[in-house]
Write an enzyme that holds these catalytic residues in place. Sequence first.
Site, PDB file in Angstrom:
ATOM      1  N   ARG A   1      42.581  25.606 -97.577  1.00 38.52           N
ATOM      2  CA  ARG A   1      42.931  24.657 -98.645  1.00 38.52           C
ATOM      3  C   ARG A   1      44.398  24.290 -98.541  1.00 38.52           C
ATOM      4  NH1 ARG A   1      42.968  27.368-103.523  1.00 38.52           N
ATOM      5  NH2 ARG A   1      43.470  25.416-104.549  1.00 38.52           N
TER       6      ARG A   1
ATOM      7  N   LYS B   1      42.677  39.046-100.821  1.00 44.46           N
ATOM      8  CA  LYS B   1      41.795  37.949-100.402  1.00 44.46           C
ATOM      9  C   LYS B   1      40.823  38.389 -99.312  1.00 44.46           C
ATOM     10  CE  LYS B   1      41.743  33.081 -99.219  1.00 44.46           C
ATOM     11  NZ  LYS B   1      42.296  31.783 -99.555  1.00 44.46           N
TER      12      LYS B   1
ATOM     13  N   ARG C   1      48.267  32.340-109.936  1.00 42.49           N
ATOM     14  CA  ARG C   1      48.935  33.607-109.649  1.00 42.49           C
ATOM     15  C   ARG C   1      48.852  34.489-110.881  1.00 42.49           C
ATOM     16  NH1 ARG C   1      49.116  31.531-105.503  1.00 42.49           N
ATOM     17  NH2 ARG C   1      50.802  30.925-104.135  1.00 42.49           N
TER      18      ARG C   1
HETATM   19  C1  BTN Z   1      40.939  28.690 -98.117  1.00 39.42           C
HETATM   20  O1  BTN Z   1      40.831  29.723 -98.775  1.00 39.42           O
HETATM   21  O2  BTN Z   1      42.034  28.174 -97.927  1.00 39.42           O
HETATM   22  C2  BTN Z   1      39.684  28.064 -97.558  1.00 39.42           C
HETATM   23  C3  BTN Z   1      39.361  28.616 -96.201  1.00 39.42           C
HETATM   24  C4  BTN Z   1      38.126  27.996 -95.568  1.00 39.42           C
HETATM   25  C5  BTN Z   1      37.968  28.454 -94.141  1.00 39.42           C
HETATM   26  C6  BTN Z   1      36.663  28.005 -93.552  1.00 39.42           C
HETATM   27  S1  BTN Z   1      36.307  28.817 -92.028  1.00 39.42           S
HETATM   28  C7  BTN Z   1      34.982  27.744 -91.740  1.00 39.42           C
HETATM   29  C8  BTN Z   1      35.434  26.376 -92.160  1.00 39.42           C
HETATM   30  N1  BTN Z   1      36.149  25.731 -91.069  1.00 39.42           N
HETATM   31  C9  BTN Z   1      37.436  25.546 -91.353  1.00 39.42           C
HETATM   32  O3  BTN Z   1      38.270  25.042 -90.588  1.00 39.42           O
HETATM   33  N2  BTN Z   1      37.707  25.988 -92.592  1.00 39.42           N
HETATM   34  C10 BTN Z   1      36.520  26.526 -93.231  1.00 39.42           C
END
Ligand code: BTN
Length: 335
Positions: free
Chosen positions: A129, A194, A333
């Site tokens: 994100r 996390k 947070r």
């Molecule tokens: C986050 O917490 O920032 C979201 C992470 C999402 C990661 C997943 S892995 C599979 C899919 N492909 C990506 O490039 N991102 C999501």
Amino acid sequence: MLTPLGFSLLRQLADGELHSGEDLAAIVGLTRARVSQVLKDAEAAGLALERIKGRGYRLLEAPNFLDAKAIRVRLDELVRAHGATTVPVSVEVTDQVDSTSSELMRRSQRRDVHGVALAAEWQTAGRGRRGRAWTAVAGGSLTFSLGWRFEQGAGFLAGLSLAVGVAVARALEAEGLTGIALKWPNDLVHRHLKLGGILIELNGDALGPSSTVIGVGLNVRLPAGARKDIPVPVTDLATVAGKKAAPIERNRLLARLLAELASVLDQYAKDGFAPFAVEWQHRHAYQGKTVKLLLPDGATVTGKVAGVDASGALVLADGPRRARFLSGEISLRRA
Ligand code: BTN
């Protein structure tokens, strides 16, 4: 970094037996020196390998590779156990891709990706994100994306990432992992560390239909080296399961995730986020706690978490006042 060649070598070694450099070189059509280099890269990517001088290589902990057939078989077992007819999901596994979400987004420009699940052993440009990178390790993470079409537009989908969080938490629980919580808007956490994240992207008109790509990344077994590259405190499912538990079987876990996702997405398409709101709050690590929100413009807001509303907005209480926050760009947070 692991290349497709690295994966072919690792698949040869996956039986946990000793293989000579010469045999490996002949199978994959490389020189022995190149085999040695590729395996060094595999070690750097977090795989435990034993090199025995003059005899060859052995994987100390054979990664259980993702396998589309094994995932399908397990999905069908789950379907039979629940008396449903089928899970409308087709499963694809790839050794390497830039990002499973980027790949499905590209495909969605040309064709319908509804029900297409793509999992990758290794993403060269995994995305999180807020424009962040997503770090994963070959064999030690679960990274996949699922395409889903909704007749409605973006407004209706505001709570989708929260509903997906519920599906992921249900799946982890069904696989015996306890103490998993959610953190608004869509992190998976264990004891405030996390464990995984969700990234939702969509194409479509404001009024619909919408084609979404739901990306999920979970830390399954992160070596200490990989944790250093991640900017937030993290944990993994192996830690959640505990030392005495059997290793996490990623194919089995992915099948469970897809089954739960298909059922949650189906309900979401009919009723939106409202039916999930109470369960989401129950699973929220910060329900009733005082938190600080970092807004996209740099401002911060502090308040007590009253819950989430029927659209997935976070409701903060400041005395008798209530304020709603609805944006994937906000970070929460502990205050
Ligand atoms: C986050 O917490 O920032 C979201 C992470 C999402 C990661 C997943 S892995 C599979 C899919 N492909 C990506 O490039 N991102 C999501």
